[in-house]
Design an enzyme around this catalytic site. Structure first.
Site, mmCIF file in Angstrom:
data_model
loop_
_atom_site.group_PDB
_atom_site.id
_atom_site.type_symbol
_atom_site.label_atom_id
_atom_site.label_comp_id
_atom_site.label_asym_id
_atom_site.label_seq_id
_atom_site.Cartn_x
_atom_site.Cartn_y
_atom_site.Cartn_z
ATOM 1 N N SER A 1 16.576 -18.610 28.081
ATOM 2 C CA SER A 1 16.804 -19.782 28.848
ATOM 3 C C SER A 1 15.492 -19.362 29.851
ATOM 4 O O SER A 1 14.778 -19.128 30.155
ATOM 5 C CB SER A 1 17.631 -20.360 29.113
ATOM 6 O OG SER A 1 17.583 -21.964 29.400
ATOM 7 N N ASP B 1 17.055 -27.486 19.584
ATOM 8 C CA ASP B 1 16.828 -27.545 21.194
ATOM 9 C C ASP B 1 15.537 -27.734 21.551
ATOM 10 O O ASP B 1 14.718 -28.362 21.070
ATOM 11 C CB ASP B 1 17.044 -25.877 21.457
ATOM 12 C CG ASP B 1 16.520 -25.829 22.894
ATOM 13 O OD1 ASP B 1 16.856 -26.137 24.009
ATOM 14 O OD2 ASP B 1 16.370 -24.105 22.885
ATOM 15 N N HIS C 1 20.408 -25.071 22.273
ATOM 16 C CA HIS C 1 19.990 -24.189 23.370
ATOM 17 C C HIS C 1 21.361 -22.700 23.213
ATOM 18 O O HIS C 1 22.280 -23.530 23.434
ATOM 19 C CB HIS C 1 19.786 -24.429 24.123
ATOM 20 C CG HIS C 1 19.280 -23.906 25.158
ATOM 21 N ND1 HIS C 1 17.407 -23.583 25.507
ATOM 22 C CD2 HIS C 1 19.408 -24.103 27.157
ATOM 23 C CE1 HIS C 1 17.865 -23.186 26.471
ATOM 24 N NE2 HIS C 1 18.275 -23.053 27.393
#
Length: 317
Positions: free
Chosen positions: A164, A259, A291
């Site tokens: 991320s 995601d 995610h």
């Protein structure tokens, strides 16, 4: 002053975090700080060591317990996610993940703690991470302040990785290394896991959910209030004139089917290939996943497959 201001929501990014109008951030994914230890499940030892005492910043080092004296292992430098405003290298999910990664790959790892928004907005997390990398690189001659890195890190087999926001950081650390070489360090590969990239204009397969796009854009402006916008090179690599300078010749980009930043991961690989960068890039997509699923459900079939891919990427080098 409005006494109810602290409870007024500015950006609701459930199930990950909520940003309130007074600037404080609530993390919704429950996690706890855990101390370094010898993990009985993986037989990996860990310890915390400062890299920037002036900012009270440390990184957590991981080493397999059965490592022989002066045995050299590939070195992984890892950057945690959290939108540049939550999470920690010392949270239980990251500690557990790094224990597993180090054990499976038989490597030494450094997991970087960095300052975060809103108190320390972007690019502070990137600057702290570069400081950490320079501190790690100071051991390349075997004369640094930490014995584990001096004795066991193979600085000719170094890897960067992050998930991320940490994937965003890992990318930028690769660029900085390409432009300003870390002395004595050979970055053999970079692994970006569900990297946090964005842009002003949608790309192929991007979300058309207007509200979701506004949330993402609001979070970016919250964490980087001085940004030039959503085509800022800090968040949109397509607008970075230095993209071809990525300082490695191997890249693994991991995306997840459900995601919101999935399309951006694929797009990143396309623009990188067109930039003039001469390396090889591989993409792994996890079907039916969201995610950073591997952190919240690490024993699932897809999470196990993802970890195996990380290990093979490092060990095939």
């Amino acid at each position: 002053m409005d006494s109810t201001k602290s409870s007024e929501i500015d950006i609701d990014f459930s199930p990950y975090l909520i940003i309130y109008k007074d600037g404080h951030v609530e993390q919704l994914n429950e996690s706890i700080f855990v101390p370094p230890s010898l993990d009985p499940r993986t037989n990996v030892e860990s310890k915390d060591t400062p890299y920037s005492p002036e900012n009270n910043l440390s990184l957590r080092l991981y080493l397999p317990k059965n490592t022989h004296q002066n045995q050299k292992l590939p070195l992984l430098v890892y950057f945690h996610g959290g939108g540049f405003c939550v999470e920690s290298a010392f949270f239980s999910r990251y500690h557990s993940f790094l224990n597993s990664f180090v054990s499976e790959a038989n490597i030494i790892a450094a997991s970087v703690e960095y300052r975060q928004a809103p108190e320390n907005p972007v690019p502070c997390p990137h600057d702290d991470s570069w400081t950490a990398l320079k501190w790690v690189a100071s051991h390349s001659d075997g004369k640094g302040p930490d014995d584990w890195l001096n004795h066991h890190a193979d600085f000719q087999r170094v890897f960067f990785s992050g998930d991320s926001a940490g994937g965003n950081i890992a990318h930028h650390m690769g660029l900085r290394h390409g432009l300003d070489k870390l002395e004595g360090v050979n970055v053999r590969g970079i692994i970006l896991v569900h990297p946090y990239f964005w842009g002003e204009q949608p790309v192929a397969d991007d979300t058309d959910d207007v509200n979701l796009r506004k949330k993402l854009e609001g979070m970016w402006r919250f964490t980087c209030p001085t940004t030039s916008g959503f085509d800022d090179p800090l968040i949109n690599p397509a607008f970075d004139p230095n993209l071809a300078s990525l300082g490695t010749n191997r890249l693994l980009v991991c995306v997840a089917e459900n995601d919101v930043v999935r399309a951006r991961g694929w797009y990143y690989t396309e623009i990188l290939k067109k930039s003039g960068w001469g390396g090889e890039v591989e993409v792994m997509e996890s079907k039916g996943e969201d995610h950073c699923f591997h952190l919240t459900n690490p024993t699932s079939e897809n999470a196990v497959a993802l970890l195996k891919k990380f290990v093979s990427f490092i060990n095939q080098d």
